[in-house]
Design an enzyme around this catalytic site. Structure first.
Site, PDB file in Angstrom:
ATOM      1  N   GLY A 282       0.835  -1.201   0.000  1.00 45.38           N
ATOM      2  CA  GLY A 282       0.000   0.000   0.000  1.00 45.38           C
ATOM      3  C   GLY A 282       0.860   1.237   0.000  1.00 45.38           C
ATOM      4  N   GLY A 284       1.072   5.295   1.644  1.00 44.76           N
ATOM      5  CA  GLY A 284       0.550   6.289   2.582  1.00 44.76           C
ATOM      6  C   GLY A 284       1.192   7.632   2.308  1.00 44.76           C
ATOM      7  N   GLY A 285       0.950   8.566   3.201  1.00 40.71           N
ATOM      8  CA  GLY A 285       1.460   9.914   3.017  1.00 40.71           C
ATOM      9  C   GLY A 285       2.977   9.998   3.094  1.00 40.71           C
ATOM     10  N   PHE A 286       3.620   9.009   3.698  1.00 43.04           N
ATOM     11  CA  PHE A 286       5.076   9.087   3.880  1.00 43.04           C
ATOM     12  C   PHE A 286       5.858   8.315   2.842  1.00 43.04           C
ATOM     13  CE2 PHE A 286       3.125   9.318   8.110  1.00 43.04           C
ATOM     14  CZ  PHE A 286       3.532  10.578   8.465  1.00 43.04           C
ATOM     15  N   GLY A 287       5.170   7.403   2.157  1.00 41.42           N
ATOM     16  CA  GLY A 287       5.879   6.587   1.179  1.00 41.42           C
ATOM     17  C   GLY A 287       5.142   5.277   0.965  1.00 41.42           C
ATOM     18  N   ASP A 402      -2.478  11.421  14.602  1.00 40.87           N
ATOM     19  CA  ASP A 402      -3.107  11.087  13.327  1.00 40.87           C
ATOM     20  C   ASP A 402      -3.741   9.696  13.387  1.00 40.87           C
ATOM     21  OD1 ASP A 402      -3.899  11.450  10.755  1.00 40.87           O
ATOM     22  OD2 ASP A 402      -1.956  11.071   9.832  1.00 40.87           O
TER      23      ASP A 402
HETATM   24  N1  LIG Z   1       3.498  -3.641   9.295  1.00 41.47           N
HETATM   25  C1  LIG Z   1       2.641  -3.799   8.288  1.00 41.47           C
HETATM   26  N2  LIG Z   1       2.193  -5.040   7.955  1.00 41.47           N
HETATM   27  C2  LIG Z   1       1.309  -5.200   6.937  1.00 41.47           C
HETATM   28  N3  LIG Z   1       0.819  -4.192   6.196  1.00 41.47           N
HETATM   29  C3  LIG Z   1       1.235  -2.936   6.477  1.00 41.47           C
HETATM   30  C4  LIG Z   1       2.171  -2.673   7.522  1.00 41.47           C
HETATM   31  N4  LIG Z   1       2.398  -1.332   7.579  1.00 41.47           N
HETATM   32  C5  LIG Z   1       1.624  -0.787   6.612  1.00 41.47           C
HETATM   33  N5  LIG Z   1       0.939  -1.743   5.942  1.00 41.47           N
HETATM   34  C6  LIG Z   1      -0.008  -1.534   4.857  1.00 41.47           C
HETATM   35  O1  LIG Z   1       0.555  -0.607   3.934  1.00 41.47           O
HETATM   36  C7  LIG Z   1      -0.401   0.370   3.579  1.00 41.47           C
HETATM   37  C8  LIG Z   1       0.206   1.745   3.629  1.00 41.47           C
HETATM   38  O2  LIG Z   1       0.633   1.990   4.959  1.00 41.47           O
HETATM   39  P1  LIG Z   1       1.137   3.402   5.454  1.00 41.47           P
HETATM   40  O3  LIG Z   1       1.371   3.295   6.914  1.00 41.47           O
HETATM   41  O4  LIG Z   1       2.244   3.862   4.610  1.00 41.47           O
HETATM   42  O5  LIG Z   1      -0.038   4.339   5.106  1.00 41.47           O
HETATM   43  P2  LIG Z   1      -1.287   4.837   5.894  1.00 41.47           P
HETATM   44  O6  LIG Z   1      -1.203   4.534   7.345  1.00 41.47           O
HETATM   45  O7  LIG Z   1      -2.455   4.302   5.127  1.00 41.47           O
HETATM   46  O8  LIG Z   1      -1.188   6.396   5.659  1.00 41.47           O
HETATM   47  P3  LIG Z   1      -0.232   7.481   6.321  1.00 41.47           P
HETATM   48  O9  LIG Z   1       1.152   6.959   6.309  1.00 41.47           O
HETATM   49  O10 LIG Z   1      -0.402   8.628   5.410  1.00 41.47           O
HETATM   50  O11 LIG Z   1      -0.759   7.736   7.689  1.00 41.47           O
HETATM   51  C9  LIG Z   1      -1.593   0.217   4.489  1.00 41.47           C
HETATM   52  O12 LIG Z   1      -2.681  -0.169   3.711  1.00 41.47           O
HETATM   53  C10 LIG Z   1      -1.266  -0.888   5.440  1.00 41.47           C
HETATM   54  O13 LIG Z   1      -2.324  -1.799   5.450  1.00 41.47           O
END
Ligand SMILES: Nc1ncnc2c1ncn2[C@@H]1O[C@H](COP(=O)(O)OP(=O)(O)OP(=O)(O)O)[C@@H](O)[C@H]1O
Length: 578
Positions: A282, A284-287, A402
């Site tokens: 996936g 997110g806002g950070f990468g 957040d």
């Molecule tokens: N430790 C992990 N194990 C499994 N999937 C993960 C893990 N960390 C993140 N993901 C998946 O990767 C995706 C992107 O995660 P990320 O934390 O970068 O973004 P976010 O939390 O959706 O947004 P933001 O970083 O902007 O708050 C999410 O859909 C999440 O389900």
């Protein structure tokens, strides 16, 4: 006032250890000192597998049994190779003995250098890596640094055992020796408490306030301090030297954090770990986040941060604060990469993804995505405990600011883990919170004071607000809305709708199979958390108590007013009581 020592089973405990009802008196807590069943245990970074103390063998050594390690001694030896989970404190260094050092190298790198280096070693080939080792009798330290793409792991072994069979060599019983840092020792004997701030600087907290002891350890440490200052000055002056100076900062961080520092990985290893970033989990806002695998087979999620030339010091401070956390409801940071503008964080992989999939309008109607009330309640309580830990349990209070369903990840058993905290500071240029949330359609989790200081100061109460909205959303995902309550031309403000339902159904509390009361309590707690004035919101400690039922029947809070961001109503059509 803290006692000099505690009785614990058949031995005594002195600083840095303490007992569970006096946690402020030491750095490492020993549980079960008065228990008649089983041996006392020391909390380690992996909350699931504490160390069992078998005996005290000297003033600074225990004989330990590590049941978590014991369980990992499976015939599939590849899964045994991970670093030990030691107790958590930056002021104490630990050694365990007897031990053996293994080296794991990725198979893809069939480099001659690796073959040369490990020429006289035994090897055992695993799925994606090869393990190299020598039996204790033949082991001699190499004078050369270990090859790139290999990492070393230390594990305890049985004393006197010369078996060539790895499984017979390893042992879950070992001697754990500790050494208190000089700064902390002096501080403690002067009546103070040892602290470190999020810049990894040591503080001695005394009665009259915090006295900063800035590296009183003599010339060596003074030299390190000045070299750090020089590093920061030259980072500004000479961009060309930035890389070299970053390296020094990281080395210092790793040294200051001793056992607590997460592993640092080269970018080339990150690439291998993720099979060249082939499986995207996936964005997110950070990468972006990619699925990966450690050499021992453990699955990981690698968050590759958007390229930035930003301040490496901030990055390392954030890594430090995240890595100092250890709680069942917080995603564990296993490592990081920092190579120029390339930065990545390696987390435990959470097979069930984020809570977003299971709640609100995103939950599909399929059976497997619907969580029962008991599970929803357990998840809500777990998140509350994780946030309470971030606010109260760490030495440095960490604000998430957040919290939203995407940041709650679910493990194999659907246990919740909070992720993404401390990252806000990593991306100063991240697009504004408002525009990002609007784009995602998740407006509503951010506390009013985070948008406008007219509502008050941003504080840990801002996380309480987001938590409140989150659990209301969790209830909402399983709640049906009476169409008669919805004005067709406008969006309903969901908390107001739930508040109305609570008032209407006030007489029907605690009836039926238990779910109405679970639901009702979750709504009441949620409504308390989203009070507009931060002062009216409970702390996370109180939220946990409210959910656990420790405070008796819950009072309905004042109606939340004023701040009502738009939110789409749930799309169901029958009515239901709470
Ligand atoms: N430790 C992990 N194990 C499994 N999937 C993960 C893990 N960390 C993140 N993901 C998946 O990767 C995706 C992107 O995660 P990320 O934390 O970068 O973004 P976010 O939390 O959706 O947004 P933001 O970083 O902007 O708050 C999410 O859909 C999440 O389900």
């Amino acid at each position: 006032k803290c006692p000099k020592s505690y009785n614990c089973g058949n031995f005594s405990l002195e600083f840095p250890f303490t007992v569970s009802n006096d946690t402020d008196c030491g750095l490492i807590t020993v549980d079960g000192c008065n228990s008649t069943e089983g041996s006392p245990t020391i909390r380690t970074r992996d909350a699931k597998s504490p160390y069992h103390i078998l005996e005290k063998t000297s003033t600074n050594a225990f004989r330990i049994h590590d049941s978590g390690l014991q369980e990992s001694f499976t015939p599939s030896i590849c899964y045994t190779f991970r670093n030990m989970s030691l107790p958590e404190t930056p002021f104490v260094s630990f050694t365990f003995s007897p031990n053996i050092t293994f080296f794991t190298c990725y198979n893809q790198t069939a480099s001659l250098q690796i073959q040369d280096y490990f020429q006289s070693y035994r090897s055992s080939r695993c799925n994606i890596s090869t393990v190299y080792y020598k039996t204790p009798s033949t082991h001699q330290d190499h004078t050369l640094p270990i090859p790139q793409d290999c990492s070393s792991i230390q594990l305890p072994i049985k004393s006197g055992n010369r078996s060539a069979d790895l499984l017979h060599l390893l042992s879950a019983d070992f001697t754990l020796e500790w050494n208190l840092s000089e700064d902390c020792n002096k501080c403690h004997h002067g009546g103070g408490h040892c602290f470190s701030d999020n810049r990894n600087q040591f503080y001695c907290g005394t009665e009259g306030g915090l006295t900063k002891i800035v590296f009183i350890g003599g010339i060596t440490i003074a030299a390190l301090t000045s070299s750090l200052v020089i590093v920061f000055v030259s980072i500004r002056r000479k961009r060309a030297k930035a890389q070299q100076e970053h390296e020094k900062g990281i080395e210092l961080f790793l040294r200051n954090n001793g056992n607590l520092a997460p592993m640092r990985y080269k970018y080339s290893i990150i690439k291998k770990m993720t099979n060249s970033f082939s499986e995207n989990l996936g964005r997110g806002g950070f990468g972006s986040v990619y699925k990966g695998q450690f050499p021992d087979g453990r699955l990981v999620a690698v968050k590759v941060l958007n390229e930035s030339n930003g301040n490496g010091e901030d990055f390392m401070n954030e890594v430090a604060s995240i890595s100092r956390t250890s709680h069942v409801n917080i995603v564990a940071l296993l490592g990081f990469c920092f190579e120029g503008s390339k930065r990545a964080l390696i987390y435990d992989f959470m097979p069930n993804g984020s809570l977003e999939k299971f709640i609100g309008n995103n939950a599909s109607s399929s059976q497997e995505s619907t969580l029962g009330w008991d599970k929803l309640f357990e998840i809500a309580l777990g998140i509350a405990r994780g946030l309470e830990y971030l606010h109260q349990g760490c030495r440095t209070r960490i604000l998430h600011l957040d919290i939203k369903p995407q940041d709650i990840l679910l493990d194999k058993e659907l246990g919740p883990k909070i992720s993404d905290f401390g990252l806000a500071k990593l991306c100063p240029n991240r697009s504004s919170i408002v525009s990002m949330l609007v784009a995602r359609g998740t407006i509503g989790y951010i506390a009013p004071e985070v948008f406008s200081r007219n509502f008050g100061e941003v504080s840990y109460k801002s996380d309480v607000y987001s938590y409140g909205m989150l659990i209301l959303e969790m209830v909402g995902g399983r709640t049906t809305v009476d169409r008669r309550d919805v004005d067709c031309t406008s969006e309903i403000y969901f908390p107001t709708y739930l508040y109305k339902q609570i008032e209407v159904n006030n007489a029907e509390r605690d009836v039926g199979d238990g779910s109405p009361s679970v639901k009702r309590n979750m709504i009441i707690v949620g409504l308390w958390c989203i009070q507009t004035n931060p002062k009216d919101r409970p702390s996370m400690t109180r939220v946990v108590e409210m959910l656990e039922g420790k405070l008796g029947p819950l009072e309905v809070p004042p109606k939340p007013y004023l701040y009502s961001p738009p939110r789409a109503p749930p799309s169901y059509s029958t009515s239901e009581s709470f």
